[in-house]
Design a protein around this motif. Structure first.
Motif, PDB file in Angstrom:
ATOM      1  N   THR A   1       0.808  -1.223   0.000  1.00  0.00           N
ATOM      2  CA  THR A   1       0.000   0.000   0.000  1.00  0.00           C
ATOM      3  C   THR A   1       0.836   1.265   0.000  1.00  0.00           C
ATOM      4  O   THR A   1       0.283   2.358  -0.139  1.00  0.00           O
ATOM      5  CB  THR A   1      -0.944   0.040   1.215  1.00  0.00           C
ATOM      6  OG1 THR A   1      -0.165   0.081   2.424  1.00  0.00           O
ATOM      7  CG2 THR A   1      -1.872  -1.168   1.232  1.00  0.00           C
ATOM      8  N   SER A   2       2.147   1.143   0.174  1.00  0.00           N
ATOM      9  CA  SER A   2       2.973   2.349   0.234  1.00  0.00           C
ATOM     10  C   SER A   2       3.265   2.881  -1.160  1.00  0.00           C
ATOM     11  O   SER A   2       3.298   2.129  -2.145  1.00  0.00           O
ATOM     12  CB  SER A   2       4.286   2.062   0.963  1.00  0.00           C
ATOM     13  OG  SER A   2       5.080   1.150   0.240  1.00  0.00           O
ATOM     14  N   MET A   3       3.439   4.193  -1.243  1.00  0.00           N
ATOM     15  CA  MET A   3       3.726   4.839  -2.524  1.00  0.00           C
ATOM     16  C   MET A   3       4.273   6.236  -2.268  1.00  0.00           C
ATOM     17  O   MET A   3       4.156   6.777  -1.160  1.00  0.00           O
ATOM     18  CB  MET A   3       2.453   4.941  -3.372  1.00  0.00           C
ATOM     19  CG  MET A   3       1.357   5.775  -2.704  1.00  0.00           C
ATOM     20  SD  MET A   3      -0.128   6.005  -3.718  1.00  0.00           S
ATOM     21  CE  MET A   3       0.512   7.124  -4.954  1.00  0.00           C
ATOM     22  N   ILE A   4       4.882   6.808  -3.296  1.00  0.00           N
ATOM     23  CA  ILE A   4       5.245   8.225  -3.258  1.00  0.00           C
ATOM     24  C   ILE A   4       4.146   8.984  -3.993  1.00  0.00           C
ATOM     25  O   ILE A   4       3.939   8.782  -5.193  1.00  0.00           O
ATOM     26  CB  ILE A   4       6.612   8.484  -3.909  1.00  0.00           C
ATOM     27  CG1 ILE A   4       7.712   7.702  -3.186  1.00  0.00           C
ATOM     28  CG2 ILE A   4       6.935   9.973  -3.887  1.00  0.00           C
ATOM     29  CD1 ILE A   4       9.082   7.812  -3.840  1.00  0.00           C
ATOM     30  N   ALA A   5       3.399   9.789  -3.260  1.00  0.00           N
ATOM     31  CA  ALA A   5       2.336  10.589  -3.860  1.00  0.00           C
ATOM     32  C   ALA A   5       2.937  11.902  -4.352  1.00  0.00           C
ATOM     33  O   ALA A   5       3.635  12.586  -3.593  1.00  0.00           O
ATOM     34  CB  ALA A   5       1.238  10.860  -2.839  1.00  0.00           C
ATOM     35  N   ARG A   6       2.674  12.248  -5.596  1.00  0.00           N
ATOM     36  CA  ARG A   6       3.256  13.458  -6.184  1.00  0.00           C
ATOM     37  C   ARG A   6       2.138  14.378  -6.685  1.00  0.00           C
ATOM     38  O   ARG A   6       1.245  13.951  -7.412  1.00  0.00           O
ATOM     39  CB  ARG A   6       4.192  13.097  -7.329  1.00  0.00           C
ATOM     40  CG  ARG A   6       5.348  12.200  -6.907  1.00  0.00           C
ATOM     41  CD  ARG A   6       6.363  12.037  -8.029  1.00  0.00           C
ATOM     42  NE  ARG A   6       7.402  11.060  -7.680  1.00  0.00           N
ATOM     43  CZ  ARG A   6       8.468  11.338  -6.936  1.00  0.00           C
ATOM     44  NH1 ARG A   6       8.625  12.557  -6.454  1.00  0.00           N
ATOM     45  NH2 ARG A   6       9.362  10.405  -6.661  1.00  0.00           N
ATOM     46  N   TYR A   7       2.229  15.645  -6.304  1.00  0.00           N
ATOM     47  CA  TYR A   7       1.299  16.673  -6.755  1.00  0.00           C
ATOM     48  C   TYR A   7       2.102  17.819  -7.347  1.00  0.00           C
ATOM     49  O   TYR A   7       2.156  18.911  -6.804  1.00  0.00           O
ATOM     50  CB  TYR A   7       0.428  17.169  -5.598  1.00  0.00           C
ATOM     51  CG  TYR A   7      -0.662  16.205  -5.193  1.00  0.00           C
ATOM     52  CD1 TYR A   7      -1.971  16.409  -5.587  1.00  0.00           C
ATOM     53  CD2 TYR A   7      -0.377  15.072  -4.436  1.00  0.00           C
ATOM     54  CE1 TYR A   7      -2.982  15.530  -5.229  1.00  0.00           C
ATOM     55  CE2 TYR A   7      -1.375  14.177  -4.077  1.00  0.00           C
ATOM     56  CZ  TYR A   7      -2.666  14.416  -4.480  1.00  0.00           C
ATOM     57  OH  TYR A   7      -3.665  13.545  -4.131  1.00  0.00           O
ATOM     58  N   GLY A   8       2.747  17.553  -8.466  1.00  0.00           N
ATOM     59  CA  GLY A   8       3.582  18.572  -9.087  1.00  0.00           C
ATOM     60  C   GLY A   8       5.045  18.362  -8.757  1.00  0.00           C
ATOM     61  O   GLY A   8       5.416  17.480  -7.979  1.00  0.00           O
ATOM     62  N   PRO A   9       5.915  19.193  -9.333  1.00  0.00           N
ATOM     63  CA  PRO A   9       7.361  18.978  -9.199  1.00  0.00           C
ATOM     64  C   PRO A   9       7.910  19.182  -7.792  1.00  0.00           C
ATOM     65  O   PRO A   9       8.967  18.655  -7.463  1.00  0.00           O
ATOM     66  CB  PRO A   9       7.959  20.006 -10.174  1.00  0.00           C
ATOM     67  CG  PRO A   9       6.892  21.057 -10.321  1.00  0.00           C
ATOM     68  CD  PRO A   9       5.595  20.341 -10.213  1.00  0.00           C
ATOM     69  N   MET A  10       7.202  19.958  -6.957  1.00  0.00           N
ATOM     70  CA  MET A  10       7.735  20.249  -5.622  1.00  0.00           C
ATOM     71  C   MET A  10       6.749  19.947  -4.505  1.00  0.00           C
ATOM     72  O   MET A  10       6.820  20.536  -3.424  1.00  0.00           O
ATOM     73  CB  MET A  10       8.169  21.719  -5.545  1.00  0.00           C
ATOM     74  CG  MET A  10       9.435  22.029  -6.307  1.00  0.00           C
ATOM     75  SD  MET A  10      10.851  21.034  -5.755  1.00  0.00           S
ATOM     76  CE  MET A  10      11.016  21.590  -4.053  1.00  0.00           C
ATOM     77  N   THR A  11       5.834  19.034  -4.730  1.00  0.00           N
ATOM     78  CA  THR A  11       4.908  18.614  -3.680  1.00  0.00           C
ATOM     79  C   THR A  11       4.793  17.101  -3.719  1.00  0.00           C
ATOM     80  O   THR A  11       4.289  16.531  -4.687  1.00  0.00           O
ATOM     81  CB  THR A  11       3.520  19.243  -3.875  1.00  0.00           C
ATOM     82  OG1 THR A  11       3.625  20.665  -3.836  1.00  0.00           O
ATOM     83  CG2 THR A  11       2.573  18.793  -2.769  1.00  0.00           C
ATOM     84  N   SER A  12       5.273  16.449  -2.676  1.00  0.00           N
ATOM     85  CA  SER A  12       5.211  14.989  -2.620  1.00  0.00           C
ATOM     86  C   SER A  12       5.318  14.519  -1.188  1.00  0.00           C
ATOM     87  O   SER A  12       5.750  15.263  -0.301  1.00  0.00           O
ATOM     88  CB  SER A  12       6.327  14.364  -3.480  1.00  0.00           C
ATOM     89  OG  SER A  12       7.600  14.797  -3.054  1.00  0.00           O
ATOM     90  N   TRP A  13       4.900  13.281  -0.963  1.00  0.00           N
ATOM     91  CA  TRP A  13       5.025  12.649   0.341  1.00  0.00           C
ATOM     92  C   TRP A  13       4.937  11.140   0.161  1.00  0.00           C
ATOM     93  O   TRP A  13       4.519  10.648  -0.890  1.00  0.00           O
ATOM     94  CB  TRP A  13       3.939  13.133   1.303  1.00  0.00           C
ATOM     95  CG  TRP A  13       2.532  12.916   0.838  1.00  0.00           C
ATOM     96  CD1 TRP A  13       1.786  11.776   0.920  1.00  0.00           C
ATOM     97  CD2 TRP A  13       1.674  13.889   0.212  1.00  0.00           C
ATOM     98  NE1 TRP A  13       0.533  11.954   0.400  1.00  0.00           N
ATOM     99  CE2 TRP A  13       0.431  13.242  -0.039  1.00  0.00           C
ATOM    100  CE3 TRP A  13       1.840  15.237  -0.142  1.00  0.00           C
ATOM    101  CZ2 TRP A  13      -0.626  13.912  -0.638  1.00  0.00           C
ATOM    102  CZ3 TRP A  13       0.776  15.884  -0.737  1.00  0.00           C
ATOM    103  CH2 TRP A  13      -0.439  15.237  -0.979  1.00  0.00           C
ATOM    104  N   ILE A  14       5.346  10.403   1.170  1.00  0.00           N
ATOM    105  CA  ILE A  14       5.167   8.949   1.179  1.00  0.00           C
ATOM    106  C   ILE A  14       3.872   8.647   1.919  1.00  0.00           C
ATOM    107  O   ILE A  14       3.615   9.183   2.992  1.00  0.00           O
ATOM    108  CB  ILE A  14       6.362   8.240   1.834  1.00  0.00           C
ATOM    109  CG1 ILE A  14       7.604   8.359   0.940  1.00  0.00           C
ATOM    110  CG2 ILE A  14       6.055   6.763   2.092  1.00  0.00           C
ATOM    111  CD1 ILE A  14       8.859   7.768   1.555  1.00  0.00           C
ATOM    112  N   GLU A  15       3.075   7.772   1.333  1.00  0.00           N
ATOM    113  CA  GLU A  15       1.745   7.455   1.859  1.00  0.00           C
ATOM    114  C   GLU A  15       1.599   5.949   1.953  1.00  0.00           C
ATOM    115  O   GLU A  15       2.054   5.220   1.078  1.00  0.00           O
ATOM    116  CB  GLU A  15       0.710   8.043   0.916  1.00  0.00           C
ATOM    117  CG  GLU A  15      -0.732   7.771   1.254  1.00  0.00           C
ATOM    118  CD  GLU A  15      -1.658   8.502   0.293  1.00  0.00           C
ATOM    119  OE1 GLU A  15      -1.710   9.753   0.361  1.00  0.00           O
ATOM    120  OE2 GLU A  15      -2.299   7.840  -0.534  1.00  0.00           O
ATOM    121  N   ALA A  16       0.968   5.465   3.030  1.00  0.00           N
ATOM    122  CA  ALA A  16       0.759   4.025   3.191  1.00  0.00           C
ATOM    123  C   ALA A  16      -0.419   3.770   4.115  1.00  0.00           C
ATOM    124  O   ALA A  16      -0.780   4.609   4.950  1.00  0.00           O
ATOM    125  CB  ALA A  16       2.006   3.356   3.750  1.00  0.00           C
TER     126      ALA A  16
END
Length: 604
Positions: free
Chosen positions: A96-111
């Motif tokens: 279930t883990s992933m790197i969520a990306r919302y554009g070139p400078m917005t991201s987080w790890i989500e699980a």
């Protein structure tokens, strides 16, 4: 001394605390990092939390819906509640883990993770964790969502086996006998007489009411749904002929995981992306038949009174002209947000106008209007798609959301391969402040790269809110936005003309002259002023970013609000059903009402 209602004031969504991470996370072992962060939840410490951390809980710890901002407030509430509920066995859910990306400078790890609690309600729970780097080589928890999944003693709220398909006539003729359909027999009303008893009566057989009834049925709670329409889905088929949802039907996944309504497939894959009124009615009827939902049609609630000694409602209904009194422990209102009563604008000199004036509530088809000139006042979703084929002018202003933008947001989340149960949890459990910021960041980027679309509308006289704040429109304005499925092109090419520089002031013989709900109110009509005065308002968000009044206690025992869009009705109905079941079993939830730390909106 009169009681002063302590209603939560509405709070501007744009002013809720919270921020998006400004970081571009490289490809890393996100599963290992997420697993370590999940394990730390068993002994949560302020050093584990980002400075702008947010925790949103849905019944797992707080017994209600709460959001906490900042490490100090989160840790204070978490520590106190952990001593009561004894959370344990925090475990990452594999894959279930992933790197969520919302554009070139917005991201987080989500699980996603799971855990259990051992307090008053021995419960299974789940959650979503989101982590970000702190710039110093450490990973901090930025966002936690915790979710009650089920209570050990109860049936599974997410599972309901289909019954043998019932006669369609039973569900549509509007005269299904309430007494014959009662599953809990007769009980005394406390005044010496017996009445037909249900654990819960749900008022309204639309999407929200049927989802609610299905969840209650799954928990073995006897339930009756009453609806004033004569057919299932009549609240949709009674509108104008071309009416359609402006949200996708959210299809089930390839493994037949529950889809648009709880428990299983209702609308097949071959149905259109946007369901129309007949599609919706057919799906609702299929749901009623498939799961044996107990619905009484042509039935309106006239009044309801509370017996405090016996903790029950006496509900007086009119069923096809026959008066009945029913007894219920709980009353759930699924009657909409209060905007169902048409509001006709008042302009002077209406008697002078020689044409026809019709409210959109009474509009059925463009056919009688072909070839005629007319004015449409308003540019929301109702004001455009079919009506504009008949009328030549409309007024502004609207937040315009191109259909491509909508699909950009929702198609990756809800599609033919989606695990709907998991996706609902990931999407619906996020703090509204974060959803708002992520949506606005995406809309701003999309609209900025698509400026000619909006410039051309403005050249045609349409005043455009090009950076549409959907959360503001839905939760604070009750609309005011338009999902563009084609009318904008007609405005640009001149097929639809715009009068956007003035407001109507009066009728003339040939037209108009221009100058250059709340659900609590509907509830009060049923339960009376004394109880209605105790109830919370419905919709809009409070200072924590939680929806006011929805799916939680609202100020008086045994009465609840439910509603919202398709995924809200499907997802949050499970939590309201669990609260009702717990009360019936003599182990009601005790909502955590403290405000740890300082003000609810302080980032500490």
């Amino acid at each position: 001394m009169d009681r002063v209602p302590q209603r939560a004031p509405a709070f501007p969504i744009a002013e809720l605390p919270g921020s998006l991470p400004r970081v571009n996370i490289p490809e890393v072992d996100h599963a290992a990092l997420a697993s370590a962060a999940v394990k730390r939840l068993g002994s949560l410490d302020a050093d584990h939390l980002a400075d702008d951390a947010i925790w949103r809980d849905t019944l797992a710890f707080t017994g209600t819906l709460r959001t906490f901002y900042g490490p100090r407030r989160i840790l204070a509430a978490w520590t106190e509640l952990a001593e009561i509920y004894g959370p344990a066995n925090f475990t990452l859910i594999p894959n279930t883990s992933m790197i969520a990306r919302y554009g070139p400078m917005t991201s987080w790890i989500e699980a996603c993770f799971e855990f259990d609690t051992r307090g008053r309600h021995a419960s299974s729970c789940s959650g979503i964790i989101r982590i970000v780097p702190d710039g110093g080589g450490q990973w901090k928890t930025w966002n936690i969502s915790t979710i009650l999944e089920g209570i050990a003693r109860f049936p599974d709220v997410d599972t309901l086996e289909p019954v043998a398909v019932k006669s369609t006539q039973n569900g549509t003729n509007g005269h299904r006998d309430i007494v014959a359909e009662a599953t809990n027999g007769m009980k005394h009303n406390g005044m010496g007489s017996e009445m037909t008893y249900f654990d819960c009566i749900v008022v309204g057989a639309g999407m929200s009411g049927l989802c609610m009834a299905g969840r209650l049925e799954a928990l073995d709670v006897s339930c009756l749904v009453v609806d004033r329409n004569s057919t299932i889905g009549g609240n949709w088929t009674g509108r104008y002929e071309s009416v359609k949802l402006h949200t996708c039907k959210e299809v089930v996944d390839l493994k037949h995981v529950p889809g648009q309504m709880p428990f299983g497939r209702i609308w097949p894959l071959e149905d259109p992306y946007f369901l129309d009124g007949k599609d919706l009615a057919r799906g609702f009827q299929n749901f009623v038949n498939k799961y044996g939902i107990n619905v009484s049609l042509s039935t309106s609630v006239e009044s309801a009174s509370w017996n405090d000694e016996h903790r029950s409602w006496t509900v007086n209904v009119d069923q096809g002209g026959e008066q009945r009194s029913l007894l219920a422990r709980h009353l759930v209102l699924a009657i909409g947000a209060g905007g169902q009563v048409p509001k006709m604008p008042e302009y002077p000199n209406r008697a002078l106008f020689e044409g026809t004036v019709v409210h959109s509530a009474d509009y059925k088809s463009s056919t009688p209007w072909q070839g005629k000139n007319g004015v449409v006042i308003g540019t929301g979703n109702t004001g455009k798609p079919d009506i504009q084929t008949a009328f030549n002018y409309c007024l502004t202003q609207s937040a315009v959301v191109p259909i491509e933008y909508y699909r950009y947001f929702f198609d990756p989340m809800y599609n033919e391969t989606t695990d709907i149960n998991r996706q609902d949890r990931i999407f619906m459990s996020q703090p509204i402040s974060i959803l708002h910021r992520a949506t606005m960041a995406s809309i701003t980027a999309l609209a900025s790269a698509d400026s000619e679309r909006f410039d051309s509308l403005e050249r045609a006289g349409f005043r455009v809110e090009r950076y549409a704040d959907l959360w503001h429109c839905i939760y604070e304005r009750f609309g005011g936005h338009y999902l563009d499925v084609g009318a904008s092109a007609k405005i640009v090419d001149g097929s639809i003309k715009i009068k956007g520089d003035a407001a109507p002031v009066a009728y003339t013989p040939t037209g108009l002259a221009f100058s250059d709900g709340n659900m609590r109110h509907a509830a009060t009509q049923i339960v009376g002023e004394e109880i209605g005065d105790q109830l919370e308002d419905y919709w809009g968000v409070d200072a924590e970013g939680e929806l006011r009044g929805a799916w939680k206690p609202i100020g008086h025992p045994g009465i609840w609000y439910t509603g919202g869009g398709m995924n809200q009705a499907r997802y949050f109905s499970r939590f309201l059903a669990l609260q009702i079941k717990a009360d019936l079993e003599g182990m009601p939830f005790e909502p955590y009402t403290k405000t740890p730390g300082q003000s609810p909106v302080a980032m500490l």
